[in-house]
Motif scaffolding. Structure first.
Motif, PDB file in Angstrom:
ATOM      1  N   ALA A 115       1.627  -1.970 -16.246  1.00  0.00           N
ATOM      2  CA  ALA A 115       1.236  -2.660 -14.782  1.00  0.00           C
ATOM      3  C   ALA A 115       2.378  -2.113 -13.784  1.00  0.00           C
ATOM      4  O   ALA A 115       2.126  -2.055 -12.678  1.00  0.00           O
ATOM      5  CB  ALA A 115       1.380  -4.121 -14.866  1.00  0.00           C
ATOM      6  N   ALA A 116       3.871  -2.275 -14.213  1.00  0.00           N
ATOM      7  CA  ALA A 116       4.900  -2.301 -13.598  1.00  0.00           C
ATOM      8  C   ALA A 116       4.905  -0.567 -12.933  1.00  0.00           C
ATOM      9  O   ALA A 116       5.218  -0.324 -11.570  1.00  0.00           O
ATOM     10  CB  ALA A 116       6.192  -2.211 -14.333  1.00  0.00           C
ATOM     11  N   LYS A 117       4.428   0.472 -13.759  1.00  0.00           N
ATOM     12  CA  LYS A 117       4.469   1.727 -13.460  1.00  0.00           C
ATOM     13  C   LYS A 117       3.440   1.874 -12.380  1.00  0.00           C
ATOM     14  O   LYS A 117       3.660   2.808 -11.389  1.00  0.00           O
ATOM     15  CB  LYS A 117       4.014   2.553 -14.674  1.00  0.00           C
ATOM     16  N   ARG A 118       2.118   1.247 -12.675  1.00  0.00           N
ATOM     17  CA  ARG A 118       1.200   1.184 -11.573  1.00  0.00           C
ATOM     18  C   ARG A 118       1.619   0.921 -10.139  1.00  0.00           C
ATOM     19  O   ARG A 118       1.357   1.492  -9.383  1.00  0.00           O
ATOM     20  CB  ARG A 118      -0.084   0.676 -12.056  1.00  0.00           C
ATOM     21  N   ALA A 119       2.267  -0.210 -10.358  1.00  0.00           N
ATOM     22  CA  ALA A 119       2.877  -0.937  -8.982  1.00  0.00           C
ATOM     23  C   ALA A 119       3.966   0.105  -8.293  1.00  0.00           C
ATOM     24  O   ALA A 119       3.932   0.152  -7.144  1.00  0.00           O
ATOM     25  CB  ALA A 119       3.358  -2.280  -9.273  1.00  0.00           C
ATOM     26  N   ALA A 120       4.674   0.574  -9.163  1.00  0.00           N
ATOM     27  CA  ALA A 120       5.661   1.460  -8.623  1.00  0.00           C
ATOM     28  C   ALA A 120       4.891   2.741  -7.957  1.00  0.00           C
ATOM     29  O   ALA A 120       5.265   3.231  -6.723  1.00  0.00           O
ATOM     30  CB  ALA A 120       6.732   1.979  -9.434  1.00  0.00           C
ATOM     31  N   ALA A 121       4.103   3.224  -8.594  1.00  0.00           N
ATOM     32  CA  ALA A 121       3.455   4.534  -8.048  1.00  0.00           C
ATOM     33  C   ALA A 121       2.797   3.950  -6.704  1.00  0.00           C
ATOM     34  O   ALA A 121       2.762   4.849  -5.761  1.00  0.00           O
ATOM     35  CB  ALA A 121       2.409   5.141  -9.071  1.00  0.00           C
ATOM     36  N   ALA A 122       2.154   2.815  -6.560  1.00  0.00           N
ATOM     37  CA  ALA A 122       1.261   2.482  -5.300  1.00  0.00           C
ATOM     38  C   ALA A 122       2.469   2.517  -4.216  1.00  0.00           C
ATOM     39  O   ALA A 122       2.024   2.883  -3.066  1.00  0.00           O
ATOM     40  CB  ALA A 122       0.764   1.177  -5.787  1.00  0.00           C
ATOM     41  N   ARG A 123       3.469   1.786  -4.718  1.00  0.00           N
ATOM     42  CA  ARG A 123       4.502   1.674  -3.795  1.00  0.00           C
ATOM     43  C   ARG A 123       5.111   3.091  -3.143  1.00  0.00           C
ATOM     44  O   ARG A 123       5.338   3.170  -1.953  1.00  0.00           O
ATOM     45  CB  ARG A 123       5.816   0.859  -4.395  1.00  0.00           C
ATOM     46  N   ARG A 124       5.224   3.787  -4.149  1.00  0.00           N
ATOM     47  CA  ARG A 124       5.602   5.144  -3.721  1.00  0.00           C
ATOM     48  C   ARG A 124       4.551   6.015  -2.870  1.00  0.00           C
ATOM     49  O   ARG A 124       5.148   6.528  -1.660  1.00  0.00           O
ATOM     50  CB  ARG A 124       6.056   6.353  -4.821  1.00  0.00           C
ATOM     51  N   ARG A 125       3.411   5.801  -3.085  1.00  0.00           N
ATOM     52  CA  ARG A 125       2.396   6.497  -2.214  1.00  0.00           C
ATOM     53  C   ARG A 125       2.341   5.829  -0.705  1.00  0.00           C
ATOM     54  O   ARG A 125       2.079   6.532   0.010  1.00  0.00           O
ATOM     55  CB  ARG A 125       0.993   6.034  -3.045  1.00  0.00           C
ATOM     56  N   ALA A 126       2.522   4.567  -0.904  1.00  0.00           N
ATOM     57  CA  ALA A 126       2.537   3.840   0.518  1.00  0.00           C
ATOM     58  C   ALA A 126       3.846   4.573   1.221  1.00  0.00           C
ATOM     59  O   ALA A 126       3.505   4.599   2.471  1.00  0.00           O
ATOM     60  CB  ALA A 126       2.620   2.200   0.354  1.00  0.00           C
ATOM     61  N   VAL A 127       4.820   4.612   0.671  1.00  0.00           N
ATOM     62  CA  VAL A 127       5.885   4.822   1.445  1.00  0.00           C
ATOM     63  C   VAL A 127       5.707   6.242   2.182  1.00  0.00           C
ATOM     64  O   VAL A 127       5.921   6.757   3.176  1.00  0.00           O
ATOM     65  CB  VAL A 127       7.424   4.943   0.576  1.00  0.00           C
ATOM     66  N   ARG A 128       5.231   7.160   1.112  1.00  0.00           N
ATOM     67  CA  ARG A 128       5.082   8.434   1.409  1.00  0.00           C
ATOM     68  C   ARG A 128       3.919   8.656   2.583  1.00  0.00           C
ATOM     69  O   ARG A 128       4.245   9.510   3.425  1.00  0.00           O
ATOM     70  CB  ARG A 128       4.560   9.403   0.324  1.00  0.00           C
ATOM     71  N   ALA A 129       2.899   7.960   2.596  1.00  0.00           N
ATOM     72  CA  ALA A 129       1.942   7.629   3.685  1.00  0.00           C
ATOM     73  C   ALA A 129       2.484   7.510   4.820  1.00  0.00           C
ATOM     74  O   ALA A 129       2.191   7.909   5.955  1.00  0.00           O
ATOM     75  CB  ALA A 129       0.709   6.711   3.252  1.00  0.00           C
ATOM     76  N   ALA A 130       3.514   6.457   4.906  1.00  0.00           N
ATOM     77  CA  ALA A 130       4.027   5.673   5.956  1.00  0.00           C
ATOM     78  C   ALA A 130       5.034   7.024   6.629  1.00  0.00           C
ATOM     79  O   ALA A 130       5.062   7.160   8.071  1.00  0.00           O
ATOM     80  CB  ALA A 130       4.932   4.458   5.903  1.00  0.00           C
ATOM     81  N   ARG A 131       5.667   7.664   5.782  1.00  0.00           N
ATOM     82  CA  ARG A 131       6.427   8.604   6.386  1.00  0.00           C
ATOM     83  C   ARG A 131       5.634   9.570   7.004  1.00  0.00           C
ATOM     84  O   ARG A 131       5.811  10.304   8.184  1.00  0.00           O
ATOM     85  CB  ARG A 131       7.216   9.338   5.049  1.00  0.00           C
ATOM     86  N   ALA A 132       4.475  10.151   6.351  1.00  0.00           N
ATOM     87  CA  ALA A 132       3.751  11.280   6.973  1.00  0.00           C
ATOM     88  C   ALA A 132       3.288  10.859   8.323  1.00  0.00           C
ATOM     89  O   ALA A 132       3.172  11.409   9.293  1.00  0.00           O
ATOM     90  CB  ALA A 132       2.551  11.511   5.978  1.00  0.00           C
ATOM     91  N   ALA A 133       2.616   9.628   8.577  1.00  0.00           N
ATOM     92  CA  ALA A 133       2.227   8.914   9.435  1.00  0.00           C
ATOM     93  C   ALA A 133       3.291   9.025  10.765  1.00  0.00           C
ATOM     94  O   ALA A 133       2.777   9.374  11.687  1.00  0.00           O
ATOM     95  CB  ALA A 133       1.592   7.629   9.614  1.00  0.00           C
ATOM     96  N   ALA A 134       4.651   8.649  10.225  1.00  0.00           N
ATOM     97  CA  ALA A 134       5.591   8.669  11.261  1.00  0.00           C
ATOM     98  C   ALA A 134       5.877  10.157  11.789  1.00  0.00           C
ATOM     99  O   ALA A 134       6.330  10.290  13.238  1.00  0.00           O
ATOM    100  CB  ALA A 134       6.925   8.128  10.737  1.00  0.00           C
ATOM    101  N   ARG A 135       5.734  11.126  10.965  1.00  0.00           N
ATOM    102  CA  ARG A 135       5.977  12.481  11.329  1.00  0.00           C
ATOM    103  C   ARG A 135       4.837  12.770  12.431  1.00  0.00           C
ATOM    104  O   ARG A 135       4.989  13.941  13.109  1.00  0.00           O
ATOM    105  CB  ARG A 135       5.975  13.279  10.143  1.00  0.00           C
ATOM    106  N   ARG A 136       3.615  12.069  12.174  1.00  0.00           N
ATOM    107  CA  ARG A 136       2.681  12.652  13.651  1.00  0.00           C
ATOM    108  C   ARG A 136       2.750  12.154  14.936  1.00  0.00           C
ATOM    109  O   ARG A 136       3.784  11.540  15.108  1.00  0.00           O
ATOM    110  CB  ARG A 136       1.203  12.050  13.077  1.00  0.00           C
TER     111      ARG A 136
END
Length: 188
Positions: A115-136
């Motif tokens: 569960a902890a691994k899944r949560a960390a992955a979700a967090r990482r994905r969200a951060v990545r998406a935010a960074r990508a969006a900020a670059r647009r």
């Protein structure tokens, strides 16, 4: 001459009587001695018989005591064996319960880690998406940033919920494991 003959006859008769008496006395003495000897012999035989009976009784008593001791020893050995078997059974049951509890605990830990691994992955994905969006582009950037922030918040919420769920599952599993330690149920 007649008187002398009479005297001689009387003396002979007296001598005969004395000899007869002596013979009688000797026979009586002999008889008494024989009776005495017989009595002594009888007494000795009786004493011998009594001694033999006493020895027999002693032997019988000793044999009975030996038998009783052997029976007591046998009973003690049987009791000891039974107690040892009961102890072994109890230990085996305890060990099995401990093993089952350990398995439950391991399962709960694995679930919590996943569960902890899944949560960390979700967090990482969200951060990545935010960074990508900020670059647009800028207008899009703001909208995307808003969306990303909302997504991040949602992800954080989801992660927190997942963590809570995992913690709850771990708690339940732990409780089950504890209960299993006492009274294991395969379907718990």
């Amino acid at each position: 001459r007649l008187a002398r003959a009479a005297r001689r006859r009387a003396a002979a008769a007296r001598r005969r009587l004395i000899a007869h008496r002596r013979r009688l006395a000797r026979a009586a003495r002999r008889r008494a001695a024989a009776a005495r000897r017989r009595l002594i012999r009888a007494r000795r035989a009786a004493a011998r018989r009594a001694r033999a009976a006493a020895a027999r009784a002693r032997r019988a008593r000793a044999a009975a005591a030996r038998r009783a001791r052997a029976a007591a020893r046998r009973a003690r050995a049987i009791a000891r064996r039974k107690a040892a078997a009961a102890r072994r059974r109890l230990l085996a049951a305890r060990r099995a319960a401990a093993r089952r509890a350990a398995i439950m605990r391991r399962r709960a830990q694995k679930a919590a880690r996943a569960a902890a691994k899944r949560a960390a992955a979700a967090r990482r994905r969200a951060v990545r998406a935010a960074r990508a969006a900020a670059r647009r582009a800028s207008a899009a950037r703001r909208a995307a940033a808003r969306r990303a922030k909302a997504a991040a918040r949602r992800a954080a919420r989801n992660a927190a919920a997942a963590r809570r769920r995992a913690a709850k599952a771990a708690r339940i599993a732990r409780r089950r494991a504890r209960r299993a330690g006492r009274r294991f149920s395969r379907h718990a």
